[in-house]
Design an enzyme around this catalytic site. Structure first.
Site, PDB file in Angstrom:
ATOM      1  N   HIS A 153      -3.754  -5.818   0.749  1.00 30.40           N
ATOM      2  CA  HIS A 153      -2.824  -6.107   2.160  1.00 30.40           C
ATOM      3  C   HIS A 153      -2.967  -7.658   2.842  1.00 30.40           C
ATOM      4  CE1 HIS A 153      -2.536  -1.910   3.994  1.00 30.40           C
ATOM      5  NE2 HIS A 153      -3.438  -1.722   2.908  1.00 30.40           N
TER       6      HIS A 153
ATOM      7  N   CYS B 265       0.930  -1.166   0.029  1.00 32.95           N
ATOM      8  CA  CYS B 265      -0.332   0.016  -0.100  1.00 32.95           C
ATOM      9  C   CYS B 265       0.386   1.517  -0.006  1.00 32.95           C
ATOM     10  CB  CYS B 265      -1.124  -0.397   1.582  1.00 32.95           C
ATOM     11  SG  CYS B 265      -2.385   1.376   1.065  1.00 32.95           S
TER      12      CYS B 265
ATOM     13  N   GLU C  55      -0.533  -9.122   4.865  1.00 36.66           N
ATOM     14  CA  GLU C  55      -1.128  -9.306   6.700  1.00 36.66           C
ATOM     15  C   GLU C  55      -2.321  -8.663   6.477  1.00 36.66           C
ATOM     16  OE1 GLU C  55      -0.750  -4.539   6.055  1.00 36.66           O
ATOM     17  OE2 GLU C  55      -0.314  -5.942   4.392  1.00 36.66           O
TER      18      GLU C  55
END
Length: 237
Positions: free
Chosen positions: A195, A86, A197
Site C-alpha cells: 500500500h 491490494c 497510500e
C-alpha cells in the site's frame, strides 16, 4: 490532472488514496461509485484496497462485473493510467488487464505488516521518482497476496521487464519470483499488493509511497507540456 478512486461495497482504502492525492498533493480527485459508466473526465483511475463485495467467491471475482470496470478497461486501452492496490491488483488480474492471479498466502494466514521492496523499473510514470533497485518500505495487509502465474507467463514478465516491485529480504506470502507488483506491457497499468497510500505521510511512519504519486504527476505534466509544444510548432508551421 484528475484522479478517480473507484469505490465498491467493501472498499476500505478509498479515502486513504484520496487523502494522498487530494489533501497532500492538492490534485482534483473524484470518488467513483462502482455503478458509474462515465469516467471520461479522469486521467488516472485508482482501484483501492479493501474487501470488494466482502471477497465472496474469491477476491475481486464479483467486482470485475461492476459496470465501471468495462470503462476502466477502455481507459487503459486508450493508454491512460490505472493503478490497482491490494484488492485493486486482484481485480485487475480478474478482468485481464494484468496477467496471473493472487492466491492464498503460503502460510494461509492474513498478514498485516511492513515490508521492504526493491524497485525494478524507474522508466515508468509510477516509478520515475525512485532510483533503480532502491529499497522502499510499504505496509501490506492481505490474505490472498501470493502472486502466481504459469512458467511461460513468468518468463514473459521477466523478459519484458514487467516486474516493477519485488519483495526484498523476506517474501511475506510466497509470491513467485518475489513479485510484489507488475505492470502491463505498455506500462500504463500497475498492480501491487503493498500500500503506497499508507506510506505517504510522516505521521504513518514513512513517505516512500508518496514518490509513486508524485512520479505520476510529474509524468503527466511532462506529457502535457510536450503535447502543447508539438501543438504550437504545428500551428507555427
Amino acid at each position: 490532472m484528475k484522479f478517480g478512486v473507484v469505490v465498491f461495497p467493501g472498499s476500505n482504502c478509498d479515502r486513504d488514496v484520496a487523502y494522498v492525492t487530494q489533501d497532500l498533493l492538492s490534485v482534483a480527485t473524484r470518488m467513483v461509485w462502482h455503478e458509474e459508466t462515465d469516467i471520461s473526465d479522469l486521467d488516472v483511475v485508482v482501484i483501492p484496497g479493501g474487501f470488494s463485495y466482502g471477497d465472496y467467491l474469491r477476491c475481486g471475482a464479483i467486482a470485475r462485473f461492476s459496470p465501471v470496470m468495462s470503462k476502466v478497461v477502455e481507459h487503459a486501452e486508450q493508454g491512460k493510467l490505472v493503478l490497482g492496490i491490494c484488492n485493486g491488483f486482484q481485480i485487475l488480474t480478474e478482468i485481464g488487464l494484468l496477467p496471473g492471479a493472487l492466491v492464498r498466502n503460503e502460510n494461509l494466514h492474513f498478514i498485516c505488516d511492513r515490508v521492504s521492496l526493491q524497485v525494478e523499473r524507474t522508466n515508468l510514470p509510477w516509478t520515475q521518482a525512485y532510483q533503480h533497485h532502491q529499497i522502499v518500505n510499504f505496509p501490506i495487509a492481505h490474505g490472498e497476496g501470493r502472486y502466481y502465474a504459469d512458467a511461460e507467463t513468468l518468463a514473459q514478465l521477466e523478459a519484458n521487464g514487467q516486474v516493477v516491485f519485488r519483495y526484498h529480504g523476506t517474501n511475506p506470502n510466497g509470491s513467485l519470483n518475489n513479485i510484489a507488483g507488475i505492470c502491463n506491457a505498455k506500462g500504463n497499468v500497475l498492480g501491487m499488493m503493498p500500500h503506497p497510500e499508507r506510506a505517504a505521510d510522516d505521521i504513518l511512519g514513512g513517505t516512500d509511497g508518496l514518490d509513486l504519486f508524485e512520479g505520476v504527476l510529474a509524468a503527466t505534466a511532462n506529457a502535457q507540456a510536450k503535447r502543447h509544444y508539438v501543438g504550437v510548432r504545428s500551428h507555427l508551421a
